[in-house]
Motif scaffolding. Structure first.
Motif, PDB file in Angstrom:
ATOM      1  N   GLU A  40       0.833  -1.206   0.000  1.00 40.21           N
ATOM      2  CA  GLU A  40       0.000   0.000   0.000  1.00 40.21           C
ATOM      3  C   GLU A  40       0.869   1.259   0.000  1.00 40.21           C
ATOM      4  O   GLU A  40       0.510   2.265  -0.599  1.00 40.21           O
ATOM      5  CB  GLU A  40      -0.960  -0.010   1.194  1.00 40.21           C
ATOM      6  CG  GLU A  40      -1.968  -1.159   1.183  1.00 40.21           C
ATOM      7  CD  GLU A  40      -2.951  -1.107   0.009  1.00 40.21           C
ATOM      8  OE1 GLU A  40      -2.998  -0.086  -0.707  1.00 40.21           O
ATOM      9  OE2 GLU A  40      -3.685  -2.095  -0.192  1.00 40.21           O
ATOM     10  N   GLU A  70      -5.853   4.488  -1.609  1.00 36.58           N
ATOM     11  CA  GLU A  70      -4.606   3.815  -1.222  1.00 36.58           C
ATOM     12  C   GLU A  70      -4.094   4.376   0.110  1.00 36.58           C
ATOM     13  O   GLU A  70      -3.581   3.624   0.941  1.00 36.58           O
ATOM     14  CB  GLU A  70      -3.516   3.982  -2.293  1.00 36.58           C
ATOM     15  CG  GLU A  70      -3.882   3.517  -3.691  1.00 36.58           C
ATOM     16  CD  GLU A  70      -4.243   2.044  -3.803  1.00 36.58           C
ATOM     17  OE1 GLU A  70      -4.242   1.319  -2.783  1.00 36.58           O
ATOM     18  OE2 GLU A  70      -4.536   1.616  -4.931  1.00 36.58           O
ATOM     19  N   HIS A  73      -6.014   2.707   2.784  1.00 37.93           N
ATOM     20  CA  HIS A  73      -5.531   1.333   2.975  1.00 37.93           C
ATOM     21  C   HIS A  73      -4.240   1.338   3.806  1.00 37.93           C
ATOM     22  O   HIS A  73      -4.080   0.550   4.732  1.00 37.93           O
ATOM     23  CB  HIS A  73      -5.224   0.663   1.618  1.00 37.93           C
ATOM     24  CG  HIS A  73      -6.421   0.467   0.740  1.00 37.93           C
ATOM     25  ND1 HIS A  73      -6.320  -0.018  -0.543  1.00 37.93           N
ATOM     26  CD2 HIS A  73      -7.743   0.677   0.956  1.00 37.93           C
ATOM     27  CE1 HIS A  73      -7.529  -0.096  -1.079  1.00 37.93           C
ATOM     28  NE2 HIS A  73      -8.408   0.332  -0.189  1.00 37.93           N
ATOM     29  N   GLU A 154      -9.242  -2.606  -4.980  1.00 39.20           N
ATOM     30  CA  GLU A 154      -8.182  -2.762  -5.998  1.00 39.20           C
ATOM     31  C   GLU A 154      -8.789  -3.233  -7.323  1.00 39.20           C
ATOM     32  O   GLU A 154      -8.360  -2.801  -8.393  1.00 39.20           O
ATOM     33  CB  GLU A 154      -7.094  -3.748  -5.547  1.00 39.20           C
ATOM     34  CG  GLU A 154      -6.546  -3.588  -4.136  1.00 39.20           C
ATOM     35  CD  GLU A 154      -5.947  -2.240  -3.790  1.00 39.20           C
ATOM     36  OE1 GLU A 154      -6.032  -1.300  -4.588  1.00 39.20           O
ATOM     37  OE2 GLU A 154      -5.391  -2.123  -2.666  1.00 39.20           O
TER      38      GLU A 154
HETATM   39 FE   LIG Z   1      -4.605  -0.400  -1.949  1.00 38.87          FE
END
Ligand SMILES: [Fe+2]
Ligand SMILES: [Fe+2]
Length: 197
Positions: A40, A70, A73, A154
């Motif tokens: 990530e 992202e 995450h 994703e």
């Molecule tokens: Fe990701």
């Protein structure tokens, strides 16, 4: 007493890969989280690099949206590492540089190449998360749910990037196949390394 009567392998009770609280199992899950956090981190850097080059182009809002996810995450895995006492990969600086370089490099080839890079990276990450879901036991329900959710994100990124290239006449993507294969090989190598270092 003959002593040579053994249960046939198929008659032995199946042993789970690890039991809850088993240190080996904990270490294994810790390694998984370490790899995910590294991935990530790399992903946030790829988008940062792409935004640095394509920040005023038509694809910029999409890039920004994916970058924001992202970052979310990454924040979740960062927190998880602290909570579980998992050390980050020693290669964090390498992931940053490699991700940013890939982001800038792909973006310099054009919007289409940038999106093709996203497609390739997300395909590898989606597979990687699926493997983890297959390997994690029921005792890791929370982690499984997190990974399943991120995997869905994703897949969305992959689809968005694929669709963008299909629907626009974005320039770039010289030697798409070579680009895609190299990016995938790089991403797989990164996962392999992060599992070990
Ligand atoms: Fe990701
Ligand atoms: Fe993604």
């Amino acid at each position: 007493m003959t002593g040579h009567i053994k249960a046939a392998p198929e008659q032995r009770p199946a042993r789970p890969a690890s039991l809850p609280g088993d240190p080996r199992g904990r270490a294994r899950v810790g390694r998984m989280i370490r790899v995910d956090q590294a991935g990530e981190l790399g992903a946030t850097e790829i988008y940062r690099g792409q935004m640095a080059v394509l920040g005023d182009r038509p694809c910029a809002p999409l890039l920004a949206e994916m970058a924001a996810q992202e970052a979310e995450h990454l924040a979740v895995f960062d927190k998880m590492m602290v909570a579980r006492g998992v050390r980050p990969t020693a290669l964090s600086p390498v992931w940053r540089i490699a991700g940013f370089t890939l982001g800038v490099g792909s973006a310099l080839l054009g919007e289409r190449a940038a999106m093709a890079t996203t497609v390739a990276v997300e395909e590898v990450i989606e597979e990687h998360y699926q493997k983890q879901l297959d390997a994690l036991g029921e005792d890791e329900a929370e982690l499984r749910a997190t990974i399943a959710e991120f995997r869905a994100d994703e897949i969305k990124h992959r689809d968005v990037a694929q669709q963008y290239n299909a629907e626009t006449s974005a320039e770039g993507a010289p030697a798409y196949e070579i680009l895609s294969r190299s990016v995938k090989a790089g991403a797989r190598l990164a996962i392999w390394l992060a599992q070990r270092v």
